[in-house]
Design an enzyme around this catalytic site. Structure first.
Site, PDB file in Angstrom:
ATOM      1  N   ASP A  99       0.372  -7.708   1.595  1.00 60.09           N
ATOM      2  CA  ASP A  99       0.736  -6.290   1.659  1.00 60.09           C
ATOM      3  C   ASP A  99       2.256  -6.103   1.701  1.00 60.09           C
ATOM      4  O   ASP A  99       2.772  -5.231   2.394  1.00 60.09           O
ATOM      5  CB  ASP A  99       0.091  -5.600   2.862  1.00 60.09           C
ATOM      6  CG  ASP A  99       0.027  -4.086   2.686  1.00 60.09           C
ATOM      7  OD1 ASP A  99       0.341  -3.600   1.578  1.00 60.09           O
ATOM      8  OD2 ASP A  99      -0.322  -3.390   3.657  1.00 60.09           O
TER       9      ASP A  99
ATOM     10  N   SER B   6       4.638   2.742   7.836  1.00 58.69           N
ATOM     11  CA  SER B   6       4.334   1.568   7.024  1.00 58.69           C
ATOM     12  C   SER B   6       5.523   1.170   6.163  1.00 58.69           C
ATOM     13  O   SER B   6       6.109   2.001   5.471  1.00 58.69           O
ATOM     14  CB  SER B   6       3.136   1.854   6.119  1.00 58.69           C
ATOM     15  OG  SER B   6       1.950   1.963   6.867  1.00 58.69           O
TER      16      SER B   6
ATOM     17  N   HIS C  72       0.822  -1.217   0.000  1.00 60.53           N
ATOM     18  CA  HIS C  72       0.000   0.000   0.000  1.00 60.53           C
ATOM     19  C   HIS C  72       0.856   1.267   0.000  1.00 60.53           C
ATOM     20  O   HIS C  72       0.343   2.358  -0.262  1.00 60.53           O
ATOM     21  CB  HIS C  72      -0.981   0.004   1.175  1.00 60.53           C
ATOM     22  CG  HIS C  72      -0.360   0.279   2.523  1.00 60.53           C
ATOM     23  ND1 HIS C  72      -0.047  -0.714   3.426  1.00 60.53           N
ATOM     24  CD2 HIS C  72      -0.016   1.435   3.131  1.00 60.53           C
ATOM     25  CE1 HIS C  72       0.458  -0.182   4.522  1.00 60.53           C
ATOM     26  NE2 HIS C  72       0.495   1.134   4.369  1.00 60.53           N
TER      27      HIS C  72
END
Length: 467
Positions: free
Chosen positions: A154, A228, A124
């Site tokens: 992911d 992230s 993402h």
């Protein structure tokens, strides 16, 4: 001289008398008398030896792990092209009109895993990117190339080219981490580079119900937007997870965060480098989620393990004689208490690997070797359609060489008549198998239209446009 001595002696006696009178008449000191009551029982609340150093926090040295990590964690910038909101009804339905494209910039983190510039991050962080840039801890910036991605876990792999060897982190064994173990989260929250936070492993095999059957490490190390793709390391500086998600109503840290275990990330990276996509091995069993109406109907509750409801034909589970009603208690040396324990471990394996499955069958413990099979169905990202590889019989019937069959449709698309049809293409790109379908659907933009081409049971082609 005698007069002075007499005066001093009188003063001392006067002071003593005054102080004694004050203590006796004005101070009201209360004393509690502890009696030795033979009727009062005593007991030890704990036999656990305590550390002479107190809580033990001072025994932990984070500096070595931080020094090994900060230079191997990078800042990732994603430049993508988005479209403004539709300005008229024609643009809304057909993608035409005066909506303007504009560049959008997203940021995140990444971890260098080899000295020649391979970097692991979150899917993402880099999805829909038209340009990727990586900034090292020494403030040097490089253009990055996307090597491969797996939307289901992911995880994405990118690469930069430099004229020197880069500092990197080695993958640790996330199966060996323990609840309560100290960890550090390293990343770039809010564009603040090289930020280190500390916490402990709060839980393992956590399922966030994101529709991906994923298994996460939960930690209370502070993680915020921008973290992230960053590193979760133990006190030795070993990479045990890739920081991925937080659960928050505000979008910022509220006390816990989640990371993809390093064993899963390593397997995804290895598959991308070797095969170009992720090879996922399956047991070939259908399970029953606990605390559901179906589980209640079957009379299944409070089970420690994973209940097998059915065994698929032509799979390793069928060959190994796993049966409906078996309760999976362990896979290899990993205890299985709940479904994420099972899926988390199997996510580190590929088709053809053999695992030892311990089941409870009517009170008897059995350990059976199971050869993992290649997955035949999966749920594609974004639209959530479940698709299945075509059989040779289906290819012959429809006289096609590529495509996947839609076998499951989420509620929001039930009215479009998608179930059972052959999905041939997404946009202008053909779909050959379920892995390709997952990759293509993972690149769907939220700002554009989605065009799918299908084949119905009569062999007629259909096109649907989703905005």
């Amino acid at each position: 001289m005698k007069r002075i001595a007499s005066t001093l002696l009188v003063a001392v006696f006067a002071g003593a008398i005054t102080l004694g009178a004050y203590k006796y008449f004005f101070e009201n000191t209360k004393y509690a008398v502890v009696s030795d009551d033979p009727g009062t029982s005593t007991f030890h609340t704990s036999l656990t030896p305590t550390s002479p150093n107190g809580s033990g926090l001072n025994d932990v040295d984070f500096t070595t792990a931080a020094e090994r990590t900060v230079n191997a964690v990078v800042h990732v910038k994603n430049v993508s092209i988005g479209r403004s909101q539709p300005s008229n009804i024609m643009e809304f339905f057909y993608g035409q009109g005066s909506g303007q494209e504009r560049a959008q910039v997203g940021t995140g983190s990444g971890v260098i895993i080899s000295q020649d510039g391979y970097i692991v991050t979150n899917n993402h962080v880099i999805e829909n990117a038209t340009q990727l840039q990586v900034t090292l801890n020494n403030n040097k910036t490089y253009d990055a190339e996307l090597i491969g991605t797996d939307p289901n876990s992911d995880i994405a792999l990118i690469k930069i080219d430099t004229d020197r060897d880069l500092p990197y982190l080695a993958f640790g064994d996330s199966d060996n981490i323990k609840i309560g173990e100290w960890v550090l989260a390293v990343g770039n929250p809010f564009n603040l580079t090289s930020t280190v936070t500390a916490g402990i492993i709060s839980a393992k095999a956590r399922d966030l119900h994101m529709g991906r059957n994923q298994s996460f490490i939960q930690t209370d190390a502070a993680v915020n937007p921008g973290n992230s793709g960053g590193a979760l390391v133990n006190t030795n500086g070993d990479l045990v997870g890739i920081n991925t998600a937080i659960t928050s109503q505000t979008g910022s840290y509220v006390g816990y965060s989640f990371a993809v275990p390093s064993n899963i990330a390593k397997k995804v990276v290895d598959d991308i480098l070797e095969y170009g996509n992720v090879q996922k091995g399956i047991l070939g069993v259908n399970t029953i989620p606990m605390n559901t109406p179906y589980a209640a109907k079957k009379g299944i509750k409070d089970i420690d393990g994973v209940y097998i409801d059915a065994v698929e034909e032509n799979t390793g589970a069928a060959d190994a004689d796993l049966r409906s009603g078996d309760i999976i208690k362990q896979v290899d040396n990993i205890a299985v208490h709940q479904f994420p324990d099972l899926t988390g471990y199997l996510s580190t394996k590929k088709p053809g690997d053999e695992v030892k499955v311990t089941v409870d069958r009517d009170g008897e413990k059995l350990t059976l070797p199971v050869m993992l099979s290649e997955i035949q169905t999966l749920v594609v990202p974004e639209m959530g359609l479940e698709v299945k590889n075509l059989t040779d019989k289906e290819r012959k019937k429809f006289k096609i060489k590529s495509g996947v069959r839609i076998v499951g449709v989420p509620e929001r698309y039930r009215g479009y008549g998608l179930d059972g049809k052959i999905l041939l293409a997404l946009g202008d790109e053909e779909i050959n198998d379920i892995q390709e379908a997952r990759a293509l659907f993972g690149r769907i933009s939220n700002y554009g239209k989605t065009v799918i081409t299908m084949l119905n049971e009569d062999g007629e082609r259909e096109r649907l446009i989703f905005q």
